[in-house]
Scaffold this active site. Structure first.
Site, PDB file in Angstrom:
ATOM      1  N   ARG A 305       1.500   1.128  28.255  1.00 57.59           N
ATOM      2  CA  ARG A 305       0.445   0.195  27.814  1.00 57.59           C
ATOM      3  C   ARG A 305      -0.657   0.895  27.028  1.00 57.59           C
ATOM      4  NH1 ARG A 305       1.503  -1.838  32.916  1.00 57.59           N
ATOM      5  NH2 ARG A 305       2.725  -3.745  32.790  1.00 57.59           N
ATOM      6  N   LYS A 327      -4.203  -0.008  12.006  1.00 55.58           N
ATOM      7  CA  LYS A 327      -2.973  -0.803  11.885  1.00 55.58           C
ATOM      8  C   LYS A 327      -1.799   0.110  12.203  1.00 55.58           C
ATOM      9  CE  LYS A 327      -4.207  -4.181   8.346  1.00 55.58           C
ATOM     10  NZ  LYS A 327      -3.883  -4.644   6.994  1.00 55.58           N
ATOM     11  N   GLU A 369      -4.845   4.455  -4.219  1.00 53.72           N
ATOM     12  CA  GLU A 369      -5.737   3.894  -3.197  1.00 53.72           C
ATOM     13  C   GLU A 369      -7.156   4.460  -3.342  1.00 53.72           C
ATOM     14  OE1 GLU A 369      -4.720   1.442  -1.420  1.00 53.72           O
ATOM     15  OE2 GLU A 369      -2.535   1.637  -1.385  1.00 53.72           O
ATOM     16  N   LYS A 408     -12.998   3.246   3.172  1.00 51.67           N
ATOM     17  CA  LYS A 408     -12.069   2.536   4.061  1.00 51.67           C
ATOM     18  C   LYS A 408     -12.705   2.387   5.451  1.00 51.67           C
ATOM     19  CE  LYS A 408      -7.899   1.217   5.765  1.00 51.67           C
ATOM     20  NZ  LYS A 408      -6.489   1.292   5.829  1.00 51.67           N
ATOM     21  N   GLU A 418      -9.210  -7.819   9.748  1.00 53.05           N
ATOM     22  CA  GLU A 418      -8.972  -8.402   8.437  1.00 53.05           C
ATOM     23  C   GLU A 418      -9.305  -9.884   8.396  1.00 53.05           C
ATOM     24  OE1 GLU A 418      -5.519  -6.691   6.706  1.00 53.05           O
ATOM     25  OE2 GLU A 418      -5.514  -8.084   5.036  1.00 53.05           O
ATOM     26  N   ARG A 422     -12.317  -6.890   4.992  1.00 51.02           N
ATOM     27  CA  ARG A 422     -11.190  -5.957   4.889  1.00 51.02           C
ATOM     28  C   ARG A 422     -10.205  -6.416   3.807  1.00 51.02           C
ATOM     29  NH1 ARG A 422      -8.252  -2.799   9.931  1.00 51.02           N
ATOM     30  NH2 ARG A 422      -6.806  -1.642   8.658  1.00 51.02           N
ATOM     31  N   ASN A 426      -7.248  -5.199  -0.437  1.00 56.49           N
ATOM     32  CA  ASN A 426      -5.987  -5.651  -1.020  1.00 56.49           C
ATOM     33  C   ASN A 426      -6.049  -5.785  -2.535  1.00 56.49           C
ATOM     34  OD1 ASN A 426      -4.434  -5.858   1.361  1.00 56.49           O
ATOM     35  ND2 ASN A 426      -5.676  -7.613   1.927  1.00 56.49           N
ATOM     36  N   HIS A 429      -2.944  -5.525  -4.578  1.00 55.30           N
ATOM     37  CA  HIS A 429      -1.812  -5.603  -3.657  1.00 55.30           C
ATOM     38  C   HIS A 429      -1.003  -6.896  -3.789  1.00 55.30           C
ATOM     39  CE1 HIS A 429      -3.498  -2.014  -2.055  1.00 55.30           C
ATOM     40  NE2 HIS A 429      -2.623  -1.925  -1.078  1.00 55.30           N
ATOM     41  N   HIS A 433       2.552  -5.858  -3.941  1.00 53.33           N
ATOM     42  CA  HIS A 433       3.524  -6.175  -2.882  1.00 53.33           C
ATOM     43  C   HIS A 433       4.701  -6.949  -3.458  1.00 53.33           C
ATOM     44  CE1 HIS A 433       0.464  -5.817   0.632  1.00 53.33           C
ATOM     45  NE2 HIS A 433       1.187  -4.718   0.509  1.00 53.33           N
ATOM     46  N   HIS A 446       4.595   2.806  -3.032  1.00 52.38           N
ATOM     47  CA  HIS A 446       3.555   1.806  -2.790  1.00 52.38           C
ATOM     48  C   HIS A 446       2.376   1.965  -3.764  1.00 52.38           C
ATOM     49  CE1 HIS A 446       1.020  -0.922  -0.563  1.00 52.38           C
ATOM     50  NE2 HIS A 446       0.116   0.027  -0.396  1.00 52.38           N
TER      51      HIS A 446
HETATM   52  N1  LIG Z   1      -1.535   1.471   8.569  1.00 48.88           N
HETATM   53  C1  LIG Z   1      -2.012   1.245   7.380  1.00 48.88           C
HETATM   54  O1  LIG Z   1      -3.145   0.786   7.229  1.00 48.88           O
HETATM   55  C2  LIG Z   1      -1.192   1.595   6.179  1.00 48.88           C
HETATM   56  C3  LIG Z   1      -1.792   1.594   4.910  1.00 48.88           C
HETATM   57  C4  LIG Z   1      -1.012   1.973   3.819  1.00 48.88           C
HETATM   58  C5  LIG Z   1       0.316   2.327   3.992  1.00 48.88           C
HETATM   59  N2  LIG Z   1       0.858   2.315   5.246  1.00 48.88           N
HETATM   60  C6  LIG Z   1       2.264   2.696   5.452  1.00 48.88           C
HETATM   61  O2  LIG Z   1       2.431   4.041   5.041  1.00 48.88           O
HETATM   62  C7  LIG Z   1       3.789   4.242   4.722  1.00 48.88           C
HETATM   63  C8  LIG Z   1       3.897   5.092   3.486  1.00 48.88           C
HETATM   64  O3  LIG Z   1       3.278   6.325   3.749  1.00 48.88           O
HETATM   65  P1  LIG Z   1       3.502   7.597   2.815  1.00 48.88           P
HETATM   66  O4  LIG Z   1       3.394   7.219   1.398  1.00 48.88           O
HETATM   67  O5  LIG Z   1       2.593   8.635   3.362  1.00 48.88           O
HETATM   68  O6  LIG Z   1       5.035   7.921   3.023  1.00 48.88           O
HETATM   69  P2  LIG Z   1       5.863   8.827   4.057  1.00 48.88           P
HETATM   70  O7  LIG Z   1       5.249   8.922   5.360  1.00 48.88           O
HETATM   71  O8  LIG Z   1       7.244   8.319   3.984  1.00 48.88           O
HETATM   72  O9  LIG Z   1       5.801  10.268   3.357  1.00 48.88           O
HETATM   73  C9  LIG Z   1       6.409  10.448   2.094  1.00 48.88           C
HETATM   74  C10 LIG Z   1       7.408  11.595   2.107  1.00 48.88           C
HETATM   75  O10 LIG Z   1       6.738  12.823   2.029  1.00 48.88           O
HETATM   76  C11 LIG Z   1       7.098  13.689   3.106  1.00 48.88           C
HETATM   77  N3  LIG Z   1       5.870  14.435   3.414  1.00 48.88           N
HETATM   78  C12 LIG Z   1       4.782  13.973   4.050  1.00 48.88           C
HETATM   79  N4  LIG Z   1       3.805  14.879   4.001  1.00 48.88           N
HETATM   80  C13 LIG Z   1       4.280  15.952   3.343  1.00 48.88           C
HETATM   81  C14 LIG Z   1       3.728  17.196   2.950  1.00 48.88           C
HETATM   82  N5  LIG Z   1       2.442  17.481   3.185  1.00 48.88           N
HETATM   83  N6  LIG Z   1       4.508  18.056   2.283  1.00 48.88           N
HETATM   84  C15 LIG Z   1       5.799  17.736   1.963  1.00 48.88           C
HETATM   85  N7  LIG Z   1       6.359  16.565   2.282  1.00 48.88           N
HETATM   86  C16 LIG Z   1       5.614  15.678   2.958  1.00 48.88           C
HETATM   87  C17 LIG Z   1       7.604  12.777   4.183  1.00 48.88           C
HETATM   88  O11 LIG Z   1       8.514  13.438   5.027  1.00 48.88           O
HETATM   89  C18 LIG Z   1       8.262  11.666   3.363  1.00 48.88           C
HETATM   90  O12 LIG Z   1       9.552  12.069   2.989  1.00 48.88           O
HETATM   91  C19 LIG Z   1       4.416   2.879   4.566  1.00 48.88           C
HETATM   92  O13 LIG Z   1       5.271   2.649   5.645  1.00 48.88           O
HETATM   93  C20 LIG Z   1       3.243   1.927   4.610  1.00 48.88           C
HETATM   94  O14 LIG Z   1       3.577   0.688   5.195  1.00 48.88           O
HETATM   95  C21 LIG Z   1       0.131   1.970   6.320  1.00 48.88           C
END
Ligand SMILES: NC(=O)c1ccc[n+]([C@@H]2O[C@H](COP(=O)([O-])OP(=O)(O)OC[C@H]3O[C@@H](n4cnc5c(N)ncnc54)[C@H](O)[C@@H]3O)[C@@H](O)[C@H]2O)c1
Length: 542
Positions: A305, A327, A369, A408, A418, A422, A426, A429, A433, A446
């Site tokens: 939990r 999130k 971003e 942020k 949101e 918040r 977007n 987006h 999206h 993204h």
């Molecule tokens: N929670 C939120 O508010 C929020 C906001 C925006 C995006 N997201 C989520 O984030 C995700 C995308 O995140 P991302 O773009 O960081 O992608 P990711 O986590 O997939 O990382 C991208 C790639 O880079 C590699 N990597 C990460 N750090 C590295 C480093 N320092 N050196 C070498 N390789 C590295 C990872 O293994 C992966 O293959 C999506 O799932 C999206 O939905 C969440």
């Protein structure tokens, strides 16, 4: 070194005097109320001074009193609600640590009504709520320049004073781009009903991760969750730092990438945690990109939990976006991020040096971003980005990351779930999206899709008469200088326009758009005529 004086600013009824007295007591300092000092000096109550000398006369007296207080040490000053509007008073307050006791106009009005029959408040004559709303809207940009912001409406005055004392001691800054010059690594402090925590931005932070976890009050064992690409790069350093702070540790790596952001992977994380007899007092450390922070945060928030967790983001996107705001979740075959919970970390530890190994395309995409944060709320950040992007060097600046993450943090602190502000995050987006969905989440990262979406949203803003064309061109130049795409050629316009209607931000059949009214100024816009959306989509997809 923090300046040895604190000025409290904020609307009437935000509690400046009550909180100020308690804060002074806590720090062992003197307390001063600028209105009381003005009255004592003039021998007249404030309303009478307003009548005789007008607001200008009163502000002159107020600036003189604040100027004198700026020369004193170890003093907490409760200022009048409008002091911040006067340049001389602002200059006096710049000698100290300025804290904004933030309260919504509605809450201020309720407090005024519930309080004792009020003394006369000259600026609130007539309908107090309407006046408070007007005053808040006009003063907000000035209040937002404060060094720290506390939510004055949650908790007792003693609790607010205690949080304020913490912020002052830590030199923490929440909101806007007003980092302290004290060299504090705390770029921002998120304050939400779901939890308050610092966002630390510091080159080399990974090597003092254990100390940051101790600072966050975390005990028990540290369970490191990472992915198979990040683990070999950074897990050893993270674990060494945790050991140095006397934590027992374990680590688990799952295959990286969006395709593994699933409940099946979460089940593996649960298996590992439970096999190691995780306890409520333990915590998780999520080391990786947005996939790891989303999935690891979700696993931690739901196992037993909920155990505590700390994020150590390793991609640009995760540093400035995914790790802050609470999130967490995973994808479902029916769509991205459909399963999840809001759960705030206990700290976010950002080490910009970790970006050095990030593949170039991911590094660049994350800057979408950062640019977005500037475009929606901080023209100063846009100007700094223009200067940095113009050098052609890869963007990894701790300062820009810190300023971006502070925006942020500010927005999610105001609106954890949101419900309102918040939504501004977007910007870009809606089309972004849609573009990701239509291209099967594989063609565009993204950030790349959001960059194309910002181009489209900017065009819509111009067509609706909100934005000057020159501002749109400025946005376009900056996105291009950051290496981000302006167009997604060859994508089906009809499919993208149709997909905008599936956007999560659709309310009662109308898409809630975020548009720009200027650089650093986003607005929400309910419903944009379809032909306008189509023209913008055609321009970026042709
Ligand atoms: N929670 C939120 O508010 C929020 C906001 C925006 C995006 N997201 C989520 O984030 C995700 C995308 O995140 P991302 O773009 O960081 O992608 P990711 O986590 O997939 O990382 C991208 C790639 O880079 C590699 N990597 C990460 N750090 C590295 C480093 N320092 N050196 C070498 N390789 C590295 C990872 O293994 C992966 O293959 C999506 O799932 C999206 O939905 C969440």
């Amino acid at each position: 070194m923090q300046p040895p004086r604190i000025f409290l600013v904020g609307l009437s009824a935000s509690g400046k005097s009550t909180v100020g007295r308690m804060l002074a007591q806590r720090l062992g300092w003197e307390f001063a109320d600028s209105d009381a000092l003005i009255e004592a000096d003039a021998g007249l109550p404030v309303p009478e001074l307003f009548r005789r000398e007008g607001e200008a006369g009163f502000r002159g007296r107020e600036a003189a009193v604040l100027g004198a207080l700026a020369l004193r040490d170890n003093v907490v000053v409760a200022t009048g609600g409008g002091a911040i509007t006067d340049p001389a008073s602002r200059a006096a307050m710049a000698s100290g640590f300025v804290a904004w006791l933030r309260i919504a106009p509605e809450q201020a009005a309720d407090r005024l009504e519930a309080g004792p029959p009020t003394e006369e408040r000259p600026l609130l004559a007539g309908d107090a709520l309407t006046r408070l709303r007007q005053l808040e809207a006009a003063r907000r940009p000035l209040y937002a320049r404060a060094d720290a912001v506390v939510d004055a409406a949650s908790g007792s005055p003693a609790a607010v004073a205690s949080r304020l004392a913490d912020l002052y001691r830590q030199g923490a800054v929440f909101g806007g781009s007003t980092r302290l010059e004290s060299g504090s690594p705390v770029a921002a402090r998120v304050i939400t009903p779901g939890g308050a925590y610092p966002v630390i931005v510091q080159d080399g932070a990974l090597d003092v991760l254990g100390a940051h976890c101790r600072d966050a009050g975390l005990g028990g064992r540290a369970f490191l969750i990472t992915d198979a690409a990040v683990g070999p790069l950074f897990a050893e350093r993270a674990l060494a730092s945790l050991h140095a702070s006397r934590y027992e540790t374990g680590s688990f790596a799952f295959p990286g990438g969006e395709e593994h952001k699933t409940l099946a992977t979460v089940a593996h994380v649960y298996d590992w945690l439970i096999a190691h007899r995780v306890e409520r007092g333990d915590f998780a450390v999520c080391l990786g990109g947005g996939v790891v922070t989303d999935l690891g945060g979700f696993a931690a928030a739901t196992c037993l939990r909920g155990i505590a967790f700390v994020h150590v983001p390793t991609t640009t996107l995760a540093m400035v976006d995914a790790s802050v705001g609470g999130k967490t979740g995973v994808d479902h075959p029916g769509g991205k991020n459909l399963i999840g919970v809001f759960a705030q970390p206990r700290a976010v530890v950002v080490d910009p040096g970790l970006l050095r190994t990030l593949p170039g395309r991911h590094l660049t995409a994350g800057w979408a971003e950062v640019v977005k944060h500037g475009l929606i709320l901080d023209a100063g950040l846009v100007a700094s980005l223009e200067a940095a992007a113009g050098t052609g060097a890869p963007l990894m600046s701790p300062d820009l990351i810190a300023r971006s993450v502070a925006i942020k943090a500010e927005v999610v602190s105001e609106d954890e779930r949101e419900a309102g502000r918040r939504t501004l995050l977007n910007y870009g987006h809606t089309i972004g999206h849609a573009l990701e969905a239509v291209t099967g989440y594989s063609a565009y990262l993204h950030g790349e899709a959001v960059a194309v979406g910002m181009h489209a949203a900017g065009r819509i803003s111009v067509e609706l008469g909100l934005l000057e064309h020159s501002a749109l061109e400025r946005q376009q130049r900056l996105l291009t200088a950051c290496g981000l795409p302006a167009r997604a050629p060859g994508v089906d316009v009809d499919a993208v326009v149709a997909a905008t209607l599936q956007d999560k931000k659709v309310r009662s059949g109308r898409v809630r758009w975020v548009l720009l009214a200027g650089i650093g100024h986003a607005v929400m816009h309910d419903g944009v005529p379809e032909p306008v959306v189509r023209r913008a989509a055609e321009a970026v997809l042709a």
